[in-house]
Design a protein around this motif. Structure first.
Motif, PDB file in Angstrom:
ATOM      1  N   ARG A 154      28.283 110.888  43.326  1.00  0.00           N
ATOM      2  CA  ARG A 154      27.523 111.444  44.462  1.00  0.00           C
ATOM      3  C   ARG A 154      28.189 111.091  45.783  1.00  0.00           C
ATOM      4  O   ARG A 154      29.171 110.346  45.836  1.00  0.00           O
ATOM      5  CB  ARG A 154      26.091 110.882  44.454  1.00  0.00           C
ATOM      6  CG  ARG A 154      25.359 111.012  43.126  1.00  0.00           C
ATOM      7  CD  ARG A 154      25.139 112.467  42.753  1.00  0.00           C
ATOM      8  NE  ARG A 154      24.298 113.190  43.679  1.00  0.00           N
ATOM      9  CZ  ARG A 154      22.964 113.215  43.610  1.00  0.00           C
ATOM     10  NH1 ARG A 154      22.338 112.536  42.670  1.00  0.00           N
ATOM     11  NH2 ARG A 154      22.262 113.913  44.490  1.00  0.00           N
TER      12      ARG A 154
ATOM     13  N   ALA B  59      17.726 100.695  39.684  1.00  0.00           N
ATOM     14  CA  ALA B  59      18.099 101.831  40.537  1.00  0.00           C
ATOM     15  C   ALA B  59      19.043 101.430  41.675  1.00  0.00           C
ATOM     16  O   ALA B  59      19.621 102.298  42.336  1.00  0.00           O
ATOM     17  CB  ALA B  59      16.845 102.484  41.128  1.00  0.00           C
ATOM     18  N   ASP B  60      19.213 100.126  41.902  1.00  0.00           N
ATOM     19  CA  ASP B  60      20.152  99.675  42.937  1.00  0.00           C
ATOM     20  C   ASP B  60      21.585  99.698  42.431  1.00  0.00           C
ATOM     21  O   ASP B  60      22.519  99.457  43.204  1.00  0.00           O
ATOM     22  CB  ASP B  60      19.799  98.249  43.395  1.00  0.00           C
ATOM     23  CG  ASP B  60      18.452  98.170  44.096  1.00  0.00           C
ATOM     24  OD1 ASP B  60      17.776  97.123  43.974  1.00  0.00           O
ATOM     25  OD2 ASP B  60      18.078  99.158  44.772  1.00  0.00           O
ATOM     26  N   THR B  61      21.779  99.954  41.138  1.00  0.00           N
ATOM     27  CA  THR B  61      23.117 100.037  40.571  1.00  0.00           C
ATOM     28  C   THR B  61      23.900 101.138  41.269  1.00  0.00           C
ATOM     29  O   THR B  61      23.503 102.309  41.249  1.00  0.00           O
ATOM     30  CB  THR B  61      23.063 100.319  39.065  1.00  0.00           C
ATOM     31  OG1 THR B  61      22.452  99.200  38.400  1.00  0.00           O
ATOM     32  CG2 THR B  61      24.442 100.556  38.498  1.00  0.00           C
ATOM     33  N   ALA B  62      25.000 100.767  41.923  1.00  0.00           N
ATOM     34  CA  ALA B  62      25.780 101.696  42.732  1.00  0.00           C
ATOM     35  C   ALA B  62      26.970 100.945  43.308  1.00  0.00           C
ATOM     36  O   ALA B  62      27.117  99.736  43.093  1.00  0.00           O
ATOM     37  CB  ALA B  62      24.927 102.268  43.874  1.00  0.00           C
TER      38      ALA B  62
ATOM     39  N   ARG C 147      31.076  97.079  43.482  1.00  0.00           N
ATOM     40  CA  ARG C 147      30.327  97.783  42.434  1.00  0.00           C
ATOM     41  C   ARG C 147      29.246  96.855  41.902  1.00  0.00           C
ATOM     42  O   ARG C 147      29.547  95.836  41.288  1.00  0.00           O
ATOM     43  CB  ARG C 147      31.262  98.227  41.309  1.00  0.00           C
ATOM     44  CG  ARG C 147      32.229  99.300  41.741  1.00  0.00           C
ATOM     45  CD  ARG C 147      33.092  99.787  40.572  1.00  0.00           C
ATOM     46  NE  ARG C 147      33.865  98.702  39.974  1.00  0.00           N
ATOM     47  CZ  ARG C 147      34.983  98.214  40.480  1.00  0.00           C
ATOM     48  NH1 ARG C 147      35.456  98.691  41.612  1.00  0.00           N
ATOM     49  NH2 ARG C 147      35.641  97.245  39.872  1.00  0.00           N
TER      50      ARG C 147
ATOM     51  N   ARG D 114      25.683 103.244  50.463  1.00  0.00           N
ATOM     52  CA  ARG D 114      25.582 103.172  49.005  1.00  0.00           C
ATOM     53  C   ARG D 114      26.088 104.486  48.423  1.00  0.00           C
ATOM     54  O   ARG D 114      25.872 105.561  48.980  1.00  0.00           O
ATOM     55  CB  ARG D 114      24.123 102.957  48.574  1.00  0.00           C
ATOM     56  CG  ARG D 114      23.942 102.784  47.071  1.00  0.00           C
ATOM     57  CD  ARG D 114      22.484 102.754  46.709  1.00  0.00           C
ATOM     58  NE  ARG D 114      21.890 104.077  46.808  1.00  0.00           N
ATOM     59  CZ  ARG D 114      20.654 104.293  47.252  1.00  0.00           C
ATOM     60  NH1 ARG D 114      19.897 103.302  47.646  1.00  0.00           N
ATOM     61  NH2 ARG D 114      20.190 105.518  47.290  1.00  0.00           N
ATOM     62  N   GLN D 115      26.744 104.371  47.262  1.00  0.00           N
ATOM     63  CA  GLN D 115      27.220 105.563  46.574  1.00  0.00           C
ATOM     64  C   GLN D 115      26.890 105.439  45.100  1.00  0.00           C
ATOM     65  O   GLN D 115      27.414 104.567  44.403  1.00  0.00           O
ATOM     66  CB  GLN D 115      28.731 105.755  46.748  1.00  0.00           C
ATOM     67  CG  GLN D 115      29.251 107.043  46.140  1.00  0.00           C
ATOM     68  CD  GLN D 115      30.741 107.242  46.379  1.00  0.00           C
ATOM     69  OE1 GLN D 115      31.509 106.287  46.355  1.00  0.00           O
ATOM     70  NE2 GLN D 115      31.157 108.492  46.613  1.00  0.00           N
ATOM     71  N   ASN D 116      26.027 106.325  44.633  1.00  0.00           N
ATOM     72  CA  ASN D 116      25.760 106.408  43.212  1.00  0.00           C
ATOM     73  C   ASN D 116      26.894 107.191  42.565  1.00  0.00           C
ATOM     74  O   ASN D 116      27.527 108.028  43.196  1.00  0.00           O
ATOM     75  CB  ASN D 116      24.417 107.092  42.958  1.00  0.00           C
ATOM     76  CG  ASN D 116      23.259 106.211  43.372  1.00  0.00           C
ATOM     77  OD1 ASN D 116      22.838 106.222  44.526  1.00  0.00           O
ATOM     78  ND2 ASN D 116      22.769 105.411  42.449  1.00  0.00           N
ATOM     79  N   SER D 117      27.127 106.933  41.292  1.00  0.00           N
ATOM     80  CA  SER D 117      28.251 107.529  40.579  1.00  0.00           C
ATOM     81  C   SER D 117      28.247 109.051  40.698  1.00  0.00           C
ATOM     82  O   SER D 117      27.238 109.701  40.406  1.00  0.00           O
ATOM     83  CB  SER D 117      28.199 107.121  39.112  1.00  0.00           C
ATOM     84  OG  SER D 117      29.292 107.658  38.404  1.00  0.00           O
TER      85      SER D 117
END
Lengths: 117, 112
Positions: B41, B82-85, B107, B36-39
């Motif tokens: 990061r 919070a799973d938005t990634a 996405r 997973r990659q958050n914006s």
């Protein structure tokens, strides 16, 4: 446990200039990777080190990119001269040596965002 | 070299719904991983499934692997904002050492 450290986090340069990125992997991780991630795409492997030896650099544009890992710990990735298409995030990752104890998990740093104007 | 291809490219769901992402690859693998990659990061490892495994669970995550179809799926149950990634699969090609190849990612947007 400290994570993978990278610096600088952001860099803006003019085309044809040079830039260097630094990575300090997790202590004890023998394998180190540099990935290039262009906006909206997945990470693309540039180079993989095992200790201080190169395992795979087949996708590294060697006319302008160079990387080294002195003493098998820290690593530096250099671009000289930079082109507009080098604008990307440069991610460093590390993992344990392959073997029965190795989960194969990659630990990534936060990345270094390069903008070439 | 082979590359995982995630599908769909983008997915938008409501909180509480399940999200399913798929990954296809081209050659034999040792294992397949999801990240997973958050914006803005770095990538974070979620789960690894070996080529001799068919299903694996970790909390709200379920991963399946079908080596005959060269595909994998990641299911996130009861999604949260919070799973938005972005979610990426990475394959480790058999006989190639630990050379991880990432797909272009899915996405995921989870709307509250």
């Amino acid at each position: 446990e400290a994570g993978v450290a990278q610096s600088p986090r952001y860099k803006i340069i003019e085309k044809r200039q040079s830039v260097a990125f630094w990575c300090n992997p997790i202590s004890g991780h023998a394998t180190l990777y540099w990935y290039q991630q262009i906006l909206g795409q997945g990470p693309k492997l540039l180079i993989q080190f095992q200790n201080n030896g190169v395992v795979d650099d087949s996708q590294l544009p060697k006319d302008r990119f160079s990387a080294e890992r002195l003493k098998g710990v820290d690593s530096t990735l250099k671009i000289q001269p930079a082109k507009l298409e080098d604008s990307a995030v440069y991610l460093c990752a590390s993992s344990l040596v392959a073997g029965s104890l190795n989960t194969g998990e990659l630990f990534f740093g936060e990345g270094s965002r390069l903008t070439v104007l | 070299s082979q590359q995982g291809e995630e599908d769909p490219q983008a997915l938008s769901i409501q909180e509480g719904e399940n999200a399913t992402m798929n990954c296809s690859y081209k050659t034999s693998i040792n294992n397949l991983q999801w990240y997973r990659q958050n914006s803005g990061r770095g990538l974070v490892h979620l789960i690894l499934i070996r080529s001799n495994e068919r299903e694996k669970h970790s909390g709200r995550l379920r991963v399946t692997l079908d080596t005959s179809k060269k595909s994998s799926s990641l299911l996130i149950t009861a999604s949260r904002a919070a799973d938005t990634a972005s979610y990426f699969c990475a394959t480790d090609e058999a006989g190639y050492g630990q050379n991880f190849v990432f797909g272009p990612g899915t996405r995921l947007s989870v709307l509250p």
